[in-house]
Design a protein around this motif. Structure first.
Motif, PDB file in Angstrom:
ATOM      1  N   ARG A  43     -24.686  -0.051  26.760  1.00  0.00           N
ATOM      2  CA  ARG A  43     -24.409   1.360  25.909  1.00  0.00           C
ATOM      3  C   ARG A  43     -24.482   1.856  27.545  1.00  0.00           C
ATOM      4  O   ARG A  43     -23.935   3.793  28.260  1.00  0.00           O
ATOM      5  CB  ARG A  43     -25.459   2.085  25.750  1.00  0.00           C
ATOM      6  N   LEU A  44     -24.444   1.377  28.847  1.00  0.00           N
ATOM      7  CA  LEU A  44     -24.677   2.536  30.488  1.00  0.00           C
ATOM      8  C   LEU A  44     -23.186   2.240  30.643  1.00  0.00           C
ATOM      9  O   LEU A  44     -23.366   2.732  31.024  1.00  0.00           O
ATOM     10  CB  LEU A  44     -25.426   1.395  31.073  1.00  0.00           C
ATOM     11  N   LYS A  45     -22.807   1.881  30.441  1.00  0.00           N
ATOM     12  CA  LYS A  45     -20.812   2.258  30.805  1.00  0.00           C
ATOM     13  C   LYS A  45     -20.287   2.808  30.229  1.00  0.00           C
ATOM     14  O   LYS A  45     -19.471   3.285  30.341  1.00  0.00           O
ATOM     15  CB  LYS A  45     -20.153   0.632  29.627  1.00  0.00           C
ATOM     16  N   TYR A  46     -20.742   3.051  29.030  1.00  0.00           N
ATOM     17  CA  TYR A  46     -20.107   3.926  28.009  1.00  0.00           C
ATOM     18  C   TYR A  46     -20.978   5.541  28.039  1.00  0.00           C
ATOM     19  O   TYR A  46     -20.488   6.248  27.502  1.00  0.00           O
ATOM     20  CB  TYR A  46     -19.593   4.075  26.930  1.00  0.00           C
ATOM     21  N   VAL A  78     -13.684  -8.091  26.527  1.00  0.00           N
ATOM     22  CA  VAL A  78     -13.325  -8.561  27.870  1.00  0.00           C
ATOM     23  C   VAL A  78     -13.839  -7.968  28.880  1.00  0.00           C
ATOM     24  O   VAL A  78     -15.079  -8.598  29.807  1.00  0.00           O
ATOM     25  CB  VAL A  78     -11.531  -9.420  28.530  1.00  0.00           C
ATOM     26  N   ASP A  79     -13.410  -6.768  28.894  1.00  0.00           N
ATOM     27  CA  ASP A  79     -14.364  -5.710  30.373  1.00  0.00           C
ATOM     28  C   ASP A  79     -15.358  -6.136  30.265  1.00  0.00           C
ATOM     29  O   ASP A  79     -16.229  -5.382  30.717  1.00  0.00           O
ATOM     30  CB  ASP A  79     -13.066  -4.167  30.430  1.00  0.00           C
ATOM     31  N   ASP A  80     -16.077  -6.077  28.588  1.00  0.00           N
ATOM     32  CA  ASP A  80     -17.535  -5.022  28.673  1.00  0.00           C
ATOM     33  C   ASP A  80     -18.275  -6.586  28.477  1.00  0.00           C
ATOM     34  O   ASP A  80     -19.018  -6.202  29.200  1.00  0.00           O
ATOM     35  CB  ASP A  80     -17.467  -5.070  26.849  1.00  0.00           C
ATOM     36  N   GLU A  95     -12.657   2.504  20.509  1.00  0.00           N
ATOM     37  CA  GLU A  95     -12.531   2.486  22.519  1.00  0.00           C
ATOM     38  C   GLU A  95     -13.336   2.493  22.619  1.00  0.00           C
ATOM     39  O   GLU A  95     -13.431   3.385  24.130  1.00  0.00           O
ATOM     40  CB  GLU A  95     -11.250   3.534  22.201  1.00  0.00           C
ATOM     41  N   GLY A  96     -14.676   2.024  22.540  1.00  0.00           N
ATOM     42  CA  GLY A  96     -15.912   2.576  23.245  1.00  0.00           C
ATOM     43  C   GLY A  96     -16.817   3.144  23.604  1.00  0.00           C
ATOM     44  O   GLY A  96     -17.237   4.090  24.214  1.00  0.00           O
ATOM     45  N   LEU A  97     -16.193   4.609  22.842  1.00  0.00           N
ATOM     46  CA  LEU A  97     -16.658   5.571  22.632  1.00  0.00           C
ATOM     47  C   LEU A  97     -18.100   5.570  21.148  1.00  0.00           C
ATOM     48  O   LEU A  97     -17.254   4.518  20.091  1.00  0.00           O
ATOM     49  CB  LEU A  97     -15.918   6.636  23.099  1.00  0.00           C
ATOM     50  N   LEU A  98     -18.378   7.038  21.289  1.00  0.00           N
ATOM     51  CA  LEU A  98     -19.084   7.259  20.151  1.00  0.00           C
ATOM     52  C   LEU A  98     -18.069   8.534  18.993  1.00  0.00           C
ATOM     53  O   LEU A  98     -16.847   8.814  19.647  1.00  0.00           O
ATOM     54  CB  LEU A  98     -20.085   8.235  20.459  1.00  0.00           C
ATOM     55  N   ALA A  99     -17.981   7.943  17.611  1.00  0.00           N
ATOM     56  CA  ALA A  99     -17.046   8.588  17.243  1.00  0.00           C
ATOM     57  C   ALA A  99     -16.791   9.718  17.212  1.00  0.00           C
ATOM     58  O   ALA A  99     -15.658  10.784  17.200  1.00  0.00           O
ATOM     59  CB  ALA A  99     -18.124   7.717  15.619  1.00  0.00           C
TER      60      ALA A  99
END
Length: 540
Positions: free
Chosen positions: A217-220, A321-323, A68-72
């Motif tokens: 990485r900047l996105k998340y 797609v968003d990424d 989900e785009g996040l770290l574990a």
């Protein structure tokens, strides 16, 4: 949609007792001229050219469930989507490609690497001597360091020391490995350190391939300081995509560690760029005159095409797609040439999203101007419309003539609306007389009239639009939301004369309170009240 409805109606005729009519040959209406342009499998050929494999749909779906785009550490391990999701989504062993055997590492060099790392961990003053040993055996030590930095069993402290040692052997393989630590490791301080550790590798051939990963990485990134060092690493590769989050952090008070680090790094980046100051560097970046233009390595170009592949309809996933759109729209001027080619791909999803990425790039996408102009004739109306708006963002005043030429060739309605909207946004030379002609002649075509009205308001001819706006605000067959947004654009820039101030105050008083969403009935009442305010103002 109309064609599908006609086919459905024809299919029902025999059941209703009528005879089945002979299907007419498809004819394109004369007023809907469509020239099209040749398309080709650009994506497939580019992936093959750079030896890059596209992420598969299954992989993206697996990431969507388990990452989900996040770290574990940011995920809730109690949710069913997180627990075991990765394992459940793995492909069958029979269908998996055979593993690629890496050449065996020299045991003596592995032992040496571990010994140097242990020595530096015990006494950081030994780092200079340890780096000298790594430098003397750089070519042989690189694969050993890559393997060590890829070892998930190693502690964050060990990885930090290894990244410090790797500075003595600048290499693209090490840059990719350290870049993954900067983008994916769970420890924020190690992500910061890994990003900083990339600076010595900026001169290595092909090391710039890490740029898209850092931008992603900047996105998340949630850690307040990590973007400072990501911005520094990106700037070392002549990418200034990290300037915006860096600017955000320079406003912190003196003595704040994040603010102090941001101000220091911003000064270093500006000095290295040769720009007069930070504002000038930002202006140069957004205008496309700063950043790498034609020197992108095959590694970096290959990574771009991997993200373009994420836009494909072959494995459409919203997060992927968003990424991809986030990353592609933040690349440097060099990317415009690559995206120009992607606009000719046979996949309409690729063409549509690439056009939208170029619109976000603005002047940095200038190299795609000719391809965007050609895309005004795309066989897909949505793509042609997106190309129209992207062309204005990319080419500025130079977009005017291609837009007018396409409008004169009687485009389909959806494309016509997009062209008119785009014409109203052409800076400095928007054709206001043409827009007014469209506005006055489109009284029964709401979306076309609203598109022309937007350009007239932006161009200073709001007097032609204001008498119509109160009606548009309450037209249940029109676009009241679009009319309301246009009225707010006009109010924002209309000046501060007393009647306007009173109108603005009354308009604002009718807005929903903060953090409150109006019901459909409340929205209707609000727009009716605002329409009455506007009607009274126009009549006065």
């Amino acid at each position: 949609m109309a064609g599908a409805a006609a086919l459905a109606a024809a299919a029902l005729l025999p059941a209703c007792g009528g005879s089945e009519p002979e299907a007419p040959a498809p004819v394109e209406p004369a007023e809907n001229e469509r020239t099209g342009r040749p398309l080709r499998p650009v994506l497939a050929s580019k992936l093959a050219e750079f030896g890059v494999e596209a992420r598969t749909g299954e992989e993206l779906a697996r990431e969507l469930r388990s990452n989900e785009g996040l770290l574990a550490a940011d995920r809730d391990p109690a949710t069913p989507e997180a627990v075991g999701a990765t394992d459940a989504a793995q492909p069958d062993e029979a269908s998996a490609p055979p593993p690629v055997e890496e050449p065996a590492l020299d045991p003596e060099l592995v032992e040496m690497c571990d010994g140097l790392a242990a020595m530096v961990a015990r006494d950081p003053r030994q780092l200079r001597l340890a780096r000298a040993d790594v430098e003397n055996l750089a070519e042989d030590m690189v694969p050993v360091l890559v393997a060590a930095l890829s070892d998930e069993a190693r502690s964050a402290d060990e990885l930090r020391v290894l990244a410090d040692l790797a500075a003595a052997a600048p290499d693209a393989r090490l840059a990719r490995t350290i870049g993954r630590l900067a983008a994916e490791h769970e420890e924020p301080w190690l992500r910061r350190h890994a990003a900083w550790s990339l600076l010595p590798h900026a001169s290595a051939e092909g090391a710039d391939g890490v740029v898209p990963l850092l931008v992603w990485r900047l996105k998340y990134e949630r850690d307040p300081e990590a973007p400072v060092w990501i911005a520094a690493a990106l700037a070392a590769f002549k990418s200034y995509a990290g300037l915006s989050p860096l600017f955000d952090r320079t406003g912190r008070a003196a003595g704040d560690p994040v603010g102090d680090a941001a101000r220091g790094q911003l000064a270093s980046i500006v000095a290295a760029s040769g720009a007069a100051d930070a504002s000038a560097l930002w202006s140069d970046w957004t205008s496309g005159s700063a950043g790498r233009d034609d020197g992108a390595s095959p590694a970096l170009r290959g990574e771009l095409w991997r993200f373009v592949a994420d836009l494909s309809g072959e494995h459409f996933q919203l997060r992927g797609v968003d990424d991809a759109r986030y990353v592609l729209s933040r690349l440097g001027p060099w990317a415009g040439r690559e995206l120009a080619e992607a606009l000719e791909d046979e996949d309409p999803y690729v063409r549509l999203h690439v056009a939208q990425c170029l619109e976000r790039m603005g002047r940095r996408g200038l190299h795609a101007t000719a391809s965007l102009a050609a895309a005004l004739d795309d066989r897909d109306d949505a793509v042609a419309g997106a190309a129209a708006e992207a062309l204005v963002a990319v080419a500025g005043p130079d977009a005017l003539q291609p837009l007018l030429d396409r409008l004169d060739r009687k485009p389909p309605h959806e494309v016509r609306v997009a062209l008119v909207r785009a014409l109203g946004r052409v800076p400095e030379v928007a054709p206001l007389d043409r827009l007014q002609e469209v506005f006055e002649g489109a009284s029964a075509i709401v979306d076309l009239r609203l598109a022309a009205a937007e350009g007239l308001v932006r161009g200073g001819r709001a007097e032609a639009v204001l008498p119509w706006l109160p009606e548009a605000l309450v037209d249940r067959f029109g676009d009241p939301a679009g009319a309301e947004a246009l009225a707010e654009v006009w109010l924002r820039d209309a000046g501060n004369a007393p009647p306007l101030q009173a109108l603005r105050q009354g308009w604002t008083a009718l807005a929903p309170p903060a953090a409150v969403i109006h019901t459909a009935e409340q929205v209707k009442e609000r727009r009716a009240a605002r329409a009455e305010l506007l009607r009274t103002f126009v009549a006065s």
